[in-house]
Design a protein around this motif. Structure first.
Motif, PDB file in Angstrom:
ATOM      1  N   ASN A  51      40.703  58.769  44.118  1.00 36.68           N
ATOM      2  CA  ASN A  51      40.758  60.145  43.636  1.00 36.68           C
ATOM      3  C   ASN A  51      39.636  60.977  44.242  1.00 36.68           C
ATOM      4  OD1 ASN A  51      38.451  59.483  42.183  1.00 36.68           O
ATOM      5  ND2 ASN A  51      39.389  59.740  40.162  1.00 36.68           N
ATOM      6  N   GLU A  52      39.541  62.242  43.826  1.00 38.26           N
ATOM      7  CA  GLU A  52      38.550  63.144  44.419  1.00 38.26           C
ATOM      8  C   GLU A  52      37.138  62.843  43.945  1.00 38.26           C
ATOM      9  OE1 GLU A  52      39.673  64.865  46.841  1.00 38.26           O
ATOM     10  OE2 GLU A  52      41.688  64.223  46.297  1.00 38.26           O
ATOM     11  N   ASN A  53      36.997  61.993  42.930  1.00 40.01           N
ATOM     12  CA  ASN A  53      35.676  61.598  42.428  1.00 40.01           C
ATOM     13  C   ASN A  53      35.119  60.376  43.144  1.00 40.01           C
ATOM     14  OD1 ASN A  53      35.915  63.632  40.377  1.00 40.01           O
ATOM     15  ND2 ASN A  53      37.191  62.225  39.203  1.00 40.01           N
ATOM     16  N   GLY A  54      35.900  59.847  44.096  1.00 38.48           N
ATOM     17  CA  GLY A  54      35.433  58.681  44.835  1.00 38.48           C
ATOM     18  C   GLY A  54      35.653  57.370  44.131  1.00 38.48           C
ATOM     19  N   PHE A  55      36.551  57.353  43.137  1.00 42.02           N
ATOM     20  CA  PHE A  55      36.891  56.103  42.454  1.00 42.02           C
ATOM     21  C   PHE A  55      38.149  55.506  43.094  1.00 42.02           C
ATOM     22  CE2 PHE A  55      34.617  58.317  38.948  1.00 42.02           C
ATOM     23  CZ  PHE A  55      33.570  57.410  38.809  1.00 42.02           C
ATOM     24  N   VAL A  56      38.106  54.224  43.373  1.00 41.34           N
ATOM     25  CA  VAL A  56      39.204  53.501  44.001  1.00 41.34           C
ATOM     26  C   VAL A  56      39.712  52.454  43.023  1.00 41.34           C
ATOM     27  CG1 VAL A  56      39.895  52.102  45.982  1.00 41.34           C
ATOM     28  CG2 VAL A  56      38.059  53.789  46.232  1.00 41.34           C
ATOM     29  N   VAL A  57      41.044  52.301  42.921  1.00 41.96           N
ATOM     30  CA  VAL A  57      41.613  51.278  42.049  1.00 41.96           C
ATOM     31  C   VAL A  57      42.608  50.430  42.828  1.00 41.96           C
ATOM     32  CG1 VAL A  57      41.296  52.611  39.918  1.00 41.96           C
ATOM     33  CG2 VAL A  57      43.436  52.814  41.211  1.00 41.96           C
ATOM     34  N   GLY A  58      42.812  49.207  42.327  1.00 39.73           N
ATOM     35  CA  GLY A  58      43.745  48.284  42.956  1.00 39.73           C
ATOM     36  C   GLY A  58      43.733  46.956  42.234  1.00 39.73           C
ATOM     37  N   SER A  59      44.011  45.873  42.975  1.00 39.31           N
ATOM     38  CA  SER A  59      44.022  44.537  42.380  1.00 39.31           C
ATOM     39  C   SER A  59      43.177  43.601  43.222  1.00 39.31           C
ATOM     40  CB  SER A  59      45.450  43.985  42.272  1.00 39.31           C
ATOM     41  OG  SER A  59      45.990  43.741  43.560  1.00 39.31           O
ATOM     42  N   ALA A  60      42.584  42.593  42.564  1.00 39.43           N
ATOM     43  CA  ALA A  60      41.733  41.627  43.256  1.00 39.43           C
ATOM     44  C   ALA A  60      41.841  40.271  42.572  1.00 39.43           C
ATOM     45  CB  ALA A  60      40.279  42.096  43.262  1.00 39.43           C
ATOM     46  N   GLU A  61      41.761  39.222  43.361  1.00 39.90           N
ATOM     47  CA  GLU A  61      41.797  37.864  42.806  1.00 39.90           C
ATOM     48  C   GLU A  61      40.525  37.574  42.024  1.00 39.90           C
ATOM     49  OE1 GLU A  61      44.549  35.583  46.157  1.00 39.90           O
ATOM     50  OE2 GLU A  61      42.361  35.545  46.336  1.00 39.90           O
ATOM     51  N   VAL A  62      40.700  36.896  40.886  1.00 40.61           N
ATOM     52  CA  VAL A  62      39.552  36.557  40.034  1.00 40.61           C
ATOM     53  C   VAL A  62      39.335  35.053  39.926  1.00 40.61           C
ATOM     54  CG1 VAL A  62      39.672  38.678  38.682  1.00 40.61           C
ATOM     55  CG2 VAL A  62      41.007  36.688  37.959  1.00 40.61           C
ATOM     56  N   GLU A  63      40.258  34.271  40.452  1.00 40.68           N
ATOM     57  CA  GLU A  63      40.110  32.817  40.433  1.00 40.68           C
ATOM     58  C   GLU A  63      39.536  32.353  41.758  1.00 40.68           C
ATOM     59  OE1 GLU A  63      43.451  30.977  37.478  1.00 40.68           O
ATOM     60  OE2 GLU A  63      44.120  31.592  39.463  1.00 40.68           O
ATOM     61  N   THR A  64      38.506  31.534  41.697  1.00 39.30           N
ATOM     62  CA  THR A  64      37.875  31.046  42.914  1.00 39.30           C
ATOM     63  C   THR A  64      38.509  29.763  43.426  1.00 39.30           C
ATOM     64  OG1 THR A  64      36.226  29.844  41.596  1.00 39.30           O
ATOM     65  CG2 THR A  64      35.658  32.091  42.301  1.00 39.30           C
ATOM     66  N   ASP A  65      39.288  29.092  42.583  1.00 41.57           N
ATOM     67  CA  ASP A  65      39.915  27.840  43.009  1.00 41.57           C
ATOM     68  C   ASP A  65      40.934  28.114  44.102  1.00 41.57           C
ATOM     69  OD1 ASP A  65      38.453  26.526  41.114  1.00 41.57           O
ATOM     70  OD2 ASP A  65      40.047  26.521  39.612  1.00 41.57           O
ATOM     71  N   ILE A  66      40.970  27.245  45.108  1.00 41.58           N
ATOM     72  CA  ILE A  66      41.939  27.347  46.184  1.00 41.58           C
ATOM     73  C   ILE A  66      43.209  26.620  45.773  1.00 41.58           C
ATOM     74  CG2 ILE A  66      42.450  26.770  48.582  1.00 41.58           C
ATOM     75  CD1 ILE A  66      39.505  26.933  49.184  1.00 41.58           C
ATOM     76  N   THR A  67      44.334  27.335  45.765  1.00 41.13           N
ATOM     77  CA  THR A  67      45.598  26.721  45.362  1.00 41.13           C
ATOM     78  C   THR A  67      46.196  25.948  46.530  1.00 41.13           C
ATOM     79  OG1 THR A  67      46.849  28.689  45.976  1.00 41.13           O
ATOM     80  CG2 THR A  67      46.052  28.575  43.720  1.00 41.13           C
ATOM     81  N   THR A  68      46.774  24.810  46.205  1.00 46.80           N
ATOM     82  CA  THR A  68      47.396  23.968  47.237  1.00 46.80           C
ATOM     83  C   THR A  68      48.893  23.825  47.032  1.00 46.80           C
ATOM     84  OG1 THR A  68      46.914  21.971  45.926  1.00 46.80           O
ATOM     85  CG2 THR A  68      45.274  22.639  47.579  1.00 46.80           C
ATOM     86  N   ASP A  69      49.410  24.371  45.931  1.00 41.81           N
ATOM     87  CA  ASP A  69      50.835  24.219  45.633  1.00 41.81           C
ATOM     88  C   ASP A  69      51.638  25.468  45.983  1.00 41.81           C
ATOM     89  OD1 ASP A  69      49.842  25.903  43.743  1.00 41.81           O
ATOM     90  OD2 ASP A  69      50.626  24.808  41.996  1.00 41.81           O
ATOM     91  N   GLY A  70      51.001  26.419  46.689  1.00 35.44           N
ATOM     92  CA  GLY A  70      51.709  27.635  47.071  1.00 35.44           C
ATOM     93  C   GLY A  70      51.658  28.737  46.029  1.00 35.44           C
ATOM     94  N   SER A  71      51.101  28.476  44.852  1.00 34.45           N
ATOM     95  CA  SER A  71      51.016  29.492  43.809  1.00 34.45           C
ATOM     96  C   SER A  71      49.894  30.479  44.117  1.00 34.45           C
ATOM     97  CB  SER A  71      50.763  28.840  42.446  1.00 34.45           C
ATOM     98  OG  SER A  71      49.539  28.116  42.457  1.00 34.45           O
ATOM     99  N   SER A  72      49.980  31.659  43.537  1.00 29.39           N
ATOM    100  CA  SER A  72      48.989  32.701  43.768  1.00 29.39           C
ATOM    101  C   SER A  72      47.846  32.592  42.773  1.00 29.39           C
ATOM    102  CB  SER A  72      49.631  34.086  43.655  1.00 29.39           C
ATOM    103  OG  SER A  72      50.678  34.234  44.576  1.00 29.39           O
ATOM    104  N   ARG A  73      46.672  32.999  43.204  1.00 27.00           N
ATOM    105  CA  ARG A  73      45.537  33.060  42.279  1.00 27.00           C
ATOM    106  C   ARG A  73      45.682  34.295  41.388  1.00 27.00           C
ATOM    107  NH1 ARG A  73      40.296  31.505  46.003  1.00 27.00           N
ATOM    108  NH2 ARG A  73      40.833  33.433  47.117  1.00 27.00           N
TER     109      ARG A  73
END
Length: 504
Positions: free
Chosen positions: A361-383
């Motif tokens: 926005n015009e105030n310089g705030f950015v929004v979105g999504s980010a991963e919060v799990e640090t574990d690396i998945t090996t079964d193809g599932s998303s963090r």
């Protein structure tokens, strides 16, 4: 089950399995189609569905919801401050009866079959009256339907997106060979033959075209006064017959456009080969130029620009491979000087957290999504992901769930848009009582208690003036909470639209 379906009185179980069966046969043209994305308009406490290109089964417009084919896929990309809605949608699948004539003189042994066909797969639209009147945006190259999308409209009525501008010569030759002889067309009409050829070769209509970023100027009456292509990042070899793509994603009120385009992996290429290695890269379209935002193609094999504000600050993400997995890296950049663009990469939740910004926005705030799990998945599932907010001014990256009360029933998993009042359109998980196909609550037979399930809901986050962030450290240990420049948010249920300008 068949008797109840034919009688129009199916049970909940009948309806569930009938729909599941139709969906499982989505690639078979001999079966009715089902579209699973609808357009809704929220006007306060009420959300109403509106049809974009859907019709009844005879191809006629209808205002009766129950008569629609329900076979279209409708995407609303946003709404302007004056109520213009825009996006893209598909045409309805309609039945085309084909008669197999076993004997030209004796019709008693003739058999017929319905093939379900649609006129186009993706067509842009806009509406000046909140969905009551839909204005289609037909691409310059509309053979076999064409492709077009309206991605954004600024407050001056300038729309941007992309449209098909040419069709692959190889594709046309292939289709002509498959569906042009008298013998072929005697067996199947051309439209049926075309869809069967594409389906049997794992192709869609979208695969046939080169698409180019477009800009359309729309007047107050909804008429297009001017349209122009915005170009590509590179010019291919004259013998390179591959489709070429550039896409406009966002426009600010000054007319600066950002998006992405095909480009060469090697930035030093002056004269490309016929099959020059390429990918798609984030670009700025301005002053008749197409400029690469990040030129480090060796580190980042692809990139996107998702939004831009009126200060010419663009946000997007760079793609790189980390330990065999693709990770998205959030960046922002000042593009006011096209000859001196430098992408800034803020610190994220943790190193390797795949992060996608969607709105600024015009105030310089950015929004979105980010991963919060640090574990690396090996079964193809998303963090797991959480919605985030980043303050460019203070260089502060915040989990949006930190702004909710500790006992909030919502978990914010994504944020699509933020307006100038810092209200955020987001996606949340919430646990509710499960319901069957007809909306009846499901009960556990063992103890009579309601069965619950976790579902996705659209929500609006409104800042509370002088709010105080609660210390929830005793309740969670996922991520450290950080301070911010404004206080608590409260989640309100919101269904799809009626908020700010765009949705990602």
């Amino acid at each position: 089950m068949k008797k109840l379906l034919r009688a129009g009185t199916p049970t909940e179980n009948d309806s569930f399995w009938a729909l599941s069966y139709i969906i499982s046969l989505s690639s078979n043209l001999a079966y009715q189609k089902y579209g699973d994305v609808a357009a809704l308009l929220n006007t306060g406490d009420v959300s109403e569905e509106f049809s974009i290109f859907d019709t009844d089964f005879d191809g006629e417009q209808t205002s009766v919801s129950s008569e629609l084919t329900r076979s279209t896929v409708d995407f609303v990309n946003g709404i302007t401050d004056n109520g213009w809605i825009y996006g893209s949608a598909s045409a309805p699948y309609l039945p085309v009866e084909i008669v197999d004539d076993q004997d030209s003189e004796d019709t008693s042994d003739d058999t017929s079959i319905n093939y379900w066909l649609r006129e186009f797969s993706t067509r842009g639209f806009y509406s000046l009256d909140r969905g009551n009147t839909i204005i289609p945006l037909i691409a310059p190259e509309s053979t076999y339907g064409g492709v077009s999308v309206v991605s954004d409209i600024n407050e001056s009525g300038v729309a941007i997106g992309y449209a098909s501008t040419s069709i692959s010569e190889d594709a046309v030759e292939f289709i002509d060979e498959s569906c042009s002889t008298e013998e072929q067309l005697e067996e199947l009409p051309f439209d049926v033959c075309l869809d069967l050829v594409l389906t049997n070769n794992n192709l869609t209509l979208d695969n046939l075209y080169s698409t180019e970023a477009f800009k359309w100027t729309i007047n107050s009456n909804g008429e297009i006064e001017n349209s122009e292509t915005l170009g590509y990042l590179v010019t291919p070899h004259e013998d390179d017959t591959r489709e070429l793509q550039s896409v406009a994603q966002a426009i600010n009120d000054s007319g600066v456009v950002v998006g992405y385009s095909h480009g060469w992996y090697d930035n030093d290429v002056v004269t490309p080969d016929e099959f020059e290695t390429r990918s798609t890269y984030a670009v700025v379209f301005n002053n008749n130029r197409v400029v690469d935002i990040n030129t480090d193609h060796e580190t980042y094999f692809s990139s996107r620009a998702t939004d831009i504000n009126n200060d010419d600050i663009v946000v997007g993400y760079l793609s790189q491979t980390v330990s065999g997995s693709t990770r998205s890296v959030f960046y922002y950049a000042d593009v006011s000087n096209l000859d001196n663009i430098k992408a800034v990469l803020p610190d994220l939740f943790f190193t390797g957290s795949s992060t996608i910004p969607r709105s600024i926005n015009e105030n310089g705030f950015v929004v979105g999504s980010a991963e919060v799990e640090t574990d690396i998945t090996t079964d193809g599932s998303s963090r797991r992901t959480h919605g985030f907010m980043y303050d460019i001014g203070s260089d502060n990256f915040i989990d949006l769930n930190s702004y909710l009360e500790c006992d909030s029933e919502y978990t914010i998993i994504d944020a699509q848009s933020i307006n100038e009042s810092n209200e955020i359109s987001a996606t949340a998980l919430i646990r509710i009582n499960a319901r069957d196909y007809f909306g009846n609550e499901l009960i556990d037979d063992t103890d009579g208690s309601p069965i619950t399930e976790e579902v996705v809901r659209a929500v609006r986050l409104q800042p509370i003036a002088n709010g105080i962030i609660e210390d929830c450290s005793a309740d969670e240990e996922v991520l450290e909470r950080q301070g911010a420049s404004f206080g608590l948010f409260t989640p309100l249920v919101l269904l799809l639209i009626g908020f700010r300008r765009r949705f990602r």
